[in-house]
Design a protein around this motif. Sequence first.
Motif, PDB file in Angstrom:
ATOM      1  N   ALA A   1      38.437   4.466  60.090  1.00 32.00           N
ATOM      2  CA  ALA A   1      38.234   3.009  60.071  1.00 32.00           C
ATOM      3  C   ALA A   1      38.731   2.377  61.376  1.00 32.00           C
TER       4      ALA A   1
ATOM      5  N   TYR B   1      32.174   7.835  45.220  1.00 31.75           N
ATOM      6  CA  TYR B   1      33.582   7.330  45.596  1.00 31.75           C
ATOM      7  C   TYR B   1      33.511   6.705  47.078  1.00 31.75           C
ATOM      8  N   GLU B   2      32.720   7.528  47.878  1.00 26.79           N
ATOM      9  CA  GLU B   2      32.602   7.014  49.369  1.00 26.79           C
ATOM     10  C   GLU B   2      31.660   5.647  49.306  1.00 26.79           C
ATOM     11  N   ALA B   3      30.912   5.614  48.477  1.00 27.47           N
ATOM     12  CA  ALA B   3      29.784   4.177  48.480  1.00 27.47           C
ATOM     13  C   ALA B   3      30.196   3.244  48.092  1.00 27.47           C
ATOM     14  N   ALA B   4      31.488   3.317  47.562  1.00 26.25           N
ATOM     15  CA  ALA B   4      31.983   2.207  46.812  1.00 26.25           C
ATOM     16  C   ALA B   4      32.308   1.056  47.770  1.00 26.25           C
ATOM     17  N   GLY B   5      32.541   1.265  49.123  1.00 28.75           N
ATOM     18  CA  GLY B   5      33.003   0.279  49.978  1.00 28.75           C
ATOM     19  C   GLY B   5      34.379   0.599  50.463  1.00 28.75           C
ATOM     20  N   PRO B   6      34.838  -0.484  51.613  1.00 31.47           N
ATOM     21  CA  PRO B   6      36.116  -0.267  51.970  1.00 31.47           C
ATOM     22  C   PRO B   6      37.161  -0.612  50.922  1.00 31.47           C
ATOM     23  N   ARG B   7      38.276  -0.154  51.161  1.00 32.49           N
ATOM     24  CA  ARG B   7      39.486  -0.755  50.126  1.00 32.49           C
ATOM     25  C   ARG B   7      40.237  -1.947  50.572  1.00 32.49           C
TER      26      ARG B   7
ATOM     27  N   GLY C   1      37.141   4.294  50.076  1.00 34.62           N
ATOM     28  CA  GLY C   1      36.081   4.669  50.131  1.00 34.62           C
ATOM     29  C   GLY C   1      35.436   5.011  51.690  1.00 34.62           C
ATOM     30  N   GLY C   2      36.171   4.582  52.656  1.00 37.29           N
ATOM     31  CA  GLY C   2      36.037   4.776  54.181  1.00 37.29           C
ATOM     32  C   GLY C   2      35.758   6.170  54.531  1.00 37.29           C
TER      33      GLY C   2
END
Length: 716
Positions: free
Chosen positions: A397, A321-327, A409-410
């Motif tokens: 962030a 979930y965290e590696a999916a990138g910023p929202r 994900g950040g």
Amino acid sequence: MTAGTERTTGTAGTATGTPGTWGSALDSVVVYAQGALCRRLARGAVPSDGRVRVTGLPRTLDPGSLRARVLGASGLRVTEARIEVGAEPLDTDDGSRDALRHEVERLRDAASAVRGRRDRQLGLIAEAGGLHPVAPARKRDDPHRRTPVDAWLELADFVDARLAGLHTRLDELEEALEHADHAFDVASDRLARASDDAPPAHVETTVSAVLTLAGDGSDAEAEDVELEVEYGVPGAVWVPAYRLTHRQGDGTGRLVLRASVAQRTGEDWTGVRLALATADLRRRTDLPKLRSIRIGRRQEAPAPSGWREPPTGLADLFTGYEAAGPRPLTAGGFAVGAAASAPAMAGDTGMAVGGAAPGSYPPPSTGLPVPGGAYGAAPDAFGGAGSPDFAPPRPAAPGLARTARPAFGGPPPAHAAAPAPAPPGGMPVPPPPPPVPGPPQPSADDLDYASLVLSGPDGPGERRGRLFPGTGVDAVAVEYRRRAEAVAFLPLPGHAVRPRESAGSFDHRFDAVARVDVPSDRTWHTVTVAEIPVGLRTEYVCAPSVEQTVYATLVLSNATGQALLAGPVEVTVDDEFLLTAALPTLAPGGVSRVGLGPAEGIRVTRRANLRESTAGLRNNVTVLGHHVHVELANGLKGPAAVEVRERVPVTSDPDVRIEEDADWAAPDDGAGPEQHAPGTRIWRVELPAGATTVLDGRYEIRIPAGKALVGGNRRS
């Protein structure tokens, strides 16, 4: 709790899957001083997964009172019981409260239309009654003109005929308005007394009990199993009432215990086995636990039942979930996409801070840890900040520390990233208290596994992936229960006493001998409970010094092992209703007297004589001699036991003496059905049919000369 019983202590939940649906029938109800305990029976074949949904439960039930067990020796037991609430549209509303409400509205409009026509008719009558001839104005020089009598008479005839027709129509409208108002009142009364069992809208709410059955390992899929579901509901009250049947000349009678029951539980009790209890349904019955005091080395407290250490590696669940990138964010700082429309999890605050999306939590700018935990007493044991598997905080962030939640994900903001604001006065912020050593002490909400909610990945770091008590409150169910409890404020029937007031410190239960019907319409319904064996005898009582009338009474003695509660008793003598009296509470073996009114067949007369004299060596003692003469005549067809009551003076002065010379006796207040005033004396006479007897009694009052009042010692 037995092995085949499961109790729920949480709020309503939603079951997953499609368990087998079983219909249920209300079998028995126990009505307490306030509230009721209902039992439903359901039967069917258990599916392969062992999950069964039992339908038919009312909306007002208390979720914490749900219990279920398997009847019979089937080798199955209930391992889980939960409440599930659903809704479905109704196809028709025939016979429901909605149809009655439409009928009331239609009749109200019809009555309003008839009333409008009646008012218009009254206006026409007023206009016709105002017609009268008006002579033209005459000038000073004009000669006198002859009055047109014929025109005046024609106008009067026209007005009379017009008013006659209008009044005839008015009578018809008045009668139609009376019928319309009567129909409206009847429909309104039917609506007020209608059962709450019917749904009030076009959407029907269903309440079901989702049960999980487990056995000894055998296949129970095709087995026919009978279940019993028990639950408590508010909105039910009862008061006792009695009916006493007696025949003159007979020493026996029948006392029938009845009960006035009113309920607004939301379900009709049709053909149920009814029991009435005086206990308080909400009173706690668990015994207090007294902890032992030991002298010596401190011992660790035992771990709470049902608690266990959290699994390790919870932080690794959200690496993808965290590696999916910023929202993705919009210009206003709101997240877009499917994640933005997701509802807030249990760990969120439910408030938008700055430009944060609804359901996000504010950045912890105070530098203090976010409150809460799986069990707040020991965060370390549940993977808190001191746990080795705790996920380390991530930097916030850029640009969103004050206006938005962390990006998709950040990394979330670190607790130490923002310094704590300086308190006023320059005083340092005290550090948080250290955790209490020992195992955690979870509350009842923490141990209610059915209501625990899993905190999602968007929650705070120490809450993600862990279970917390849900905060949702079923406001609709609370409102249903509040309306149901209003039945406790209904006005009581005449001479009625609430069970808790008359039962005292003891609780009693009365079981009805036959099944009864009690609709949920908020009105009193009288049901027959049982016939109570009582001792009964007829006695006649008179106090001729007060009134020369003999009264017939029935002496009741409680021959049962439980008390008879206070309430109204309808007395029927020789198949004719006589009166309604108030029966007091009778303990086992207690005696009470019920009056039946004057007995015209027995006559009594009384004469009293007073003779004053002196006594003593110097005539210093005043003697007041009283002679009471009573005559009784029995004109009944059978013998009669008559109790004649007299009173003699009582004194607290040792120098004043009262000497009695009569065959009367002082009453025994401990064994009689009532208490007597001091100085009461009683004759008990058995009079055969047509017999006459004479009773004589004498007493003297001796008063020393120093205690006497001049002209104040004479007695009538």
